[in-house]
Design a protein around this motif. Structure first.
Motif, short mmCIF file in Angstrom:
data_model
loop_
_atom_site.label_atom_id
_atom_site.label_comp_id
_atom_site.label_asym_id
_atom_site.label_seq_id
_atom_site.Cartn_x
_atom_site.Cartn_y
_atom_site.Cartn_z
N THR A 62 0.84 -1.20 0.00
CA THR A 62 0.00 0.00 0.00
C THR A 62 0.88 1.24 0.00
OG1 THR A 62 -1.61 -1.26 1.28
CG2 THR A 62 -1.92 1.12 1.19
N ALA A 63 1.87 1.26 0.86
CA ALA A 63 2.77 2.41 0.95
C ALA A 63 3.52 2.62 -0.36
CB ALA A 63 3.76 2.22 2.11
N ALA A 64 3.97 1.52 -0.96
CA ALA A 64 4.71 1.63 -2.22
C ALA A 64 3.83 2.24 -3.31
CB ALA A 64 5.23 0.26 -2.65
N ALA A 65 2.55 1.82 -3.35
CA ALA A 65 1.64 2.34 -4.37
C ALA A 65 1.39 3.84 -4.15
CB ALA A 65 0.32 1.56 -4.32
N LEU A 66 1.16 4.24 -2.92
CA LEU A 66 0.90 5.66 -2.65
C LEU A 66 2.14 6.48 -2.98
CD1 LEU A 66 -1.11 5.72 0.72
CD2 LEU A 66 -1.95 5.34 -1.59
N ALA A 67 3.30 5.97 -2.63
CA ALA A 67 4.55 6.72 -2.90
C ALA A 67 4.74 6.91 -4.40
CB ALA A 67 5.74 5.97 -2.29
N ARG A 68 4.44 5.89 -5.18
CA ARG A 68 4.62 6.02 -6.63
C ARG A 68 3.68 7.05 -7.23
NH1 ARG A 68 5.11 0.43 -9.75
NH2 ARG A 68 5.35 1.90 -11.44
N ILE A 69 2.44 7.06 -6.75
CA ILE A 69 1.49 8.03 -7.30
C ILE A 69 1.90 9.46 -6.93
CG2 ILE A 69 -0.90 8.81 -7.27
CD1 ILE A 69 -1.68 5.86 -6.80
N LEU A 70 2.27 9.67 -5.67
CA LEU A 70 2.68 11.02 -5.26
C LEU A 70 3.90 11.47 -6.08
CD1 LEU A 70 2.48 11.54 -1.39
CD2 LEU A 70 0.77 12.04 -3.12
N GLU A 91 9.29 10.99 0.68
CA GLU A 91 10.19 10.38 1.66
C GLU A 91 9.48 9.12 2.17
OE1 GLU A 91 13.66 10.93 4.35
OE2 GLU A 91 13.00 12.23 2.72
N THR A 92 10.13 7.96 2.05
CA THR A 92 9.50 6.70 2.49
C THR A 92 10.22 6.15 3.70
OG1 THR A 92 10.86 5.44 0.98
CG2 THR A 92 8.70 6.11 0.16
N GLY A 93 9.63 5.11 4.28
CA GLY A 93 10.28 4.44 5.41
C GLY A 93 10.37 5.31 6.64
N ALA A 128 5.76 10.37 3.36
CA ALA A 128 5.28 11.74 3.29
C ALA A 128 5.71 12.34 1.97
CB ALA A 128 5.82 12.56 4.45
N GLY A 129 4.82 13.12 1.38
CA GLY A 129 5.13 13.81 0.13
C GLY A 129 5.03 15.31 0.32
N LEU A 130 6.02 16.01 -0.21
CA LEU A 130 6.03 17.48 -0.14
C LEU A 130 5.83 18.04 -1.54
CD1 LEU A 130 9.10 18.74 1.96
CD2 LEU A 130 6.68 19.03 2.49
N LEU A 131 4.96 19.02 -1.65
CA LEU A 131 4.80 19.73 -2.92
C LEU A 131 4.92 21.22 -2.61
CD1 LEU A 131 4.31 19.26 -5.95
CD2 LEU A 131 1.87 19.54 -5.53
N ARG A 132 6.04 21.80 -3.05
CA ARG A 132 6.30 23.21 -2.76
C ARG A 132 5.79 24.05 -3.91
NH1 ARG A 132 10.51 22.47 1.29
NH2 ARG A 132 11.58 20.53 0.80
N ASN A 133 5.10 25.12 -3.54
CA ASN A 133 4.49 25.96 -4.58
C ASN A 133 4.49 27.41 -4.09
OD1 ASN A 133 3.10 26.59 -6.96
ND2 ASN A 133 1.09 26.20 -6.03
N GLY A 134 5.69 27.94 -3.93
CA GLY A 134 5.81 29.35 -3.56
C GLY A 134 5.65 29.58 -2.07
N VAL A 135 5.57 30.85 -1.72
CA VAL A 135 5.51 31.26 -0.31
C VAL A 135 4.08 31.11 0.19
CG1 VAL A 135 5.84 33.18 1.28
CG2 VAL A 135 7.38 32.91 -0.68
N GLY A 136 3.95 30.51 1.36
CA GLY A 136 2.62 30.33 1.93
C GLY A 136 2.69 29.30 3.03
N PRO A 137 1.56 28.99 3.64
CA PRO A 137 1.57 28.05 4.76
C PRO A 137 1.87 26.62 4.32
CG PRO A 137 -0.67 28.66 4.17
CD PRO A 137 0.24 29.51 3.33
#
Ligand code: ZN
Ligand code: ZN
Length: 446
Positions: A56-64, A72-74, A81-90
């Motif tokens: 399950t984790a592997a599938a979610l990681a691949r999609i993200l 970041e896995t394991g 956890a997946g990070l998506l940075r899109n400029g300045v903001g919260p």
């Protein structure tokens, strides 16, 4: 035994969405929903037990990763956890859980789980997503997909967290202890949802303040001195004492805790003895203890130890046979506290998105959820809301005939996928955009 087909269906889903630039989440969902429902059924067919969420984790990681998140896995076992940075903001955290339960599914659905697995004890068991974590993952993926494809609508950093072992109250603690925030980012707000069969599919329930309880497991061993059942005066009978303790514990809630505070003590297991005419040496009891405020938790746990000890003394047991009371600190789940200001803000956005009739204030629950750990660990506000899963006509029939709707953690729990997922993605997307929006707005064309 199942990985290949599982992954293919999942990966086929998000790109099929064909979103139009700047379209509202509602319009986008018209396109994306069939793919999301396929994702849901694939996840439902492929449940994994707590601490075993590898595929399950592997599938979610691949999609993200495909969506452009830095993944970041394991983290704390199978957490990711997946990070998506899109400029300045919260920075906004959106949590899903991934684990399923050791239940043999009895829904009879075409996509019912046939999976069997071994638990930590090595025993074979059926496995079922009977707590809706497959819905949570699907909504999480749908929200991630929409936001990744509509970056003009928001500023800041998305932190999408998928945790293992929610059912064991362990996953959030393990991820945080393994440096979740140090390895990704520290959030300014934390969001999650949990399904409930008690609301219509796609309807949202909310509660400000305490929404879910402190959960503590307590092991209580009543020690005695056994003997012949015909001669109790020559023994210290732990079964008679255990009965006194069970009754005494209920006085803690009814006579010691302030009436407007909340607490529950349930003795869920009691074992002792082998035969009609033998007084045994010990009785073992397993308790679950629920509360909201930390002071009440401390009060109740202390009172349990005191009650056990003095019931034994009152029954004439010697000091050396005092009961053993152990709070399993390692299994403690803290209460989930919905920050009132964040709750108010997000609920306003949910009403705008779903309509006021689909956003209902609900009672707090004495259930547990380790989502409650994320916000305090970051020093930020948190908010968990409920997502209904039941067709409205089924709820109406239940109210009319008294035939209950199969609930969470039962073999016949069966969410209505389409409206549930649609409402979940619309709600979570609206919540995130309210906190991170550029003003382009989820409803406006850019
Ligand atoms: Zn559960
Ligand atoms: Zn759950």
């Amino acid at each position: 035994m199942r990985a290949a087909a599982f992954l293919i269906v999942l990966l086929a889903c998000p790109p099929a969405a064909a979103a139009q630039e700047g379209s509202a989440a509602g319009e986008w969902l018209d396109q994306a929903l069939p793919g999301l429902v396929e994702t849901y059924t694939a996840l439902h067919r492929s449940p994994e037990l707590s601490f075993q969420e590898r595929e399950t984790a592997a599938a979610l990681a691949r999609i993200l990763t495909e969506l452009g998140f830095e993944v970041e896995t394991g983290i704390g076992g199978h957490g990711l956890a997946g990070l998506l940075r899109n400029g300045v903001g919260p920075t906004v955290l959106v949590r899903t859980d991934m684990d399923a339960l050791p239940i043999v599914e009895a829904t009879g659905l075409p996509y019912a789980s046939q999976v069997r697995a071994r638990n930590e004890g090595g025993e074979e068991t059926g496995v079922m997503h009977a707590c809706g974590h497959d819905v949570h993952m699907t909504v999480w993926l749908g929200t991630a997909t929409f936001l990744a494809r509509h970056r003009d609508l928001w500023h800041g950093t998305l932190l999408f967290v998928a945790q293992p072992a929610e059912e064991r109250g362990a996953g959030a603690r393990m991820m945080l202890a393994d440096g979740l925030y140090e390895r990704t980012a520290r959030p300014d707000a934390a969001l999650a949802l949990h399904v409930t069969e008690q609301l219509p599919a796609g309807t949202v329930g909310w509660r400000a303040g305490y929404a879910l309880a402190n959960v503590d497991s307590v092991d209580l061993v009543v020690r005695g001195r056994g003997g012949h059942g015909s001669a109790p005066h020559t023994t210290h009978d732990p079964i008679a004492l255990a009965a006194r303790i069970v009754i005494g514990l209920q006085h803690i809630v009814s006579r010691e805790v302030k009436p407007i505070e909340d607490a529950v003590i349930t003795v869920g297991s009691i074992h002792g003895g082998t035969k009609h005419n033998i007084i045994p040496d010990r009785v073992e009891m397993l308790l679950t203890v629920r509360s909201y405020r930390p002071e009440v938790r401390e009060q109740v746990l202390a009172a349990i130890a005191r009650t056990a000890r003095y019931e034994a003394l009152a029954a004439g047991f010697p000091e050396e046979l005092a009961p053993e009371v152990r709070v399993r600190e390692e299994e403690h789940t803290p209460a989930a506290y919905n920050d009132p200001a964040l709750t108010k803000r997000v609920v306003t956005a949910l009403r705008r998105e779903l309509g006021a009739e689909r956003v209902r204030e609900v009672e707090p629950s004495m259930g547990g959820e380790d989502f409650g750990r994320y916000a305090p660990a970051a020093g930020c506000p948190g908010f968990l809301f409920w997502l209904g899963t039941t067709p409205p006509e089924r709820l109406a029939a239940a109210a009319r005939d008294g035939e209950p709707v199969p609930g969470l953690h039962t073999a016949r729990f069966a969410p209505d996928p389409g409206p549930t997922i649609r409402g979940g993605v619309a709600a979570m997307t609206a919540a995130v955009l309210d906190l991170m929006g550029t003003g382009a707005g989820p409803k406006k064309k850019s």
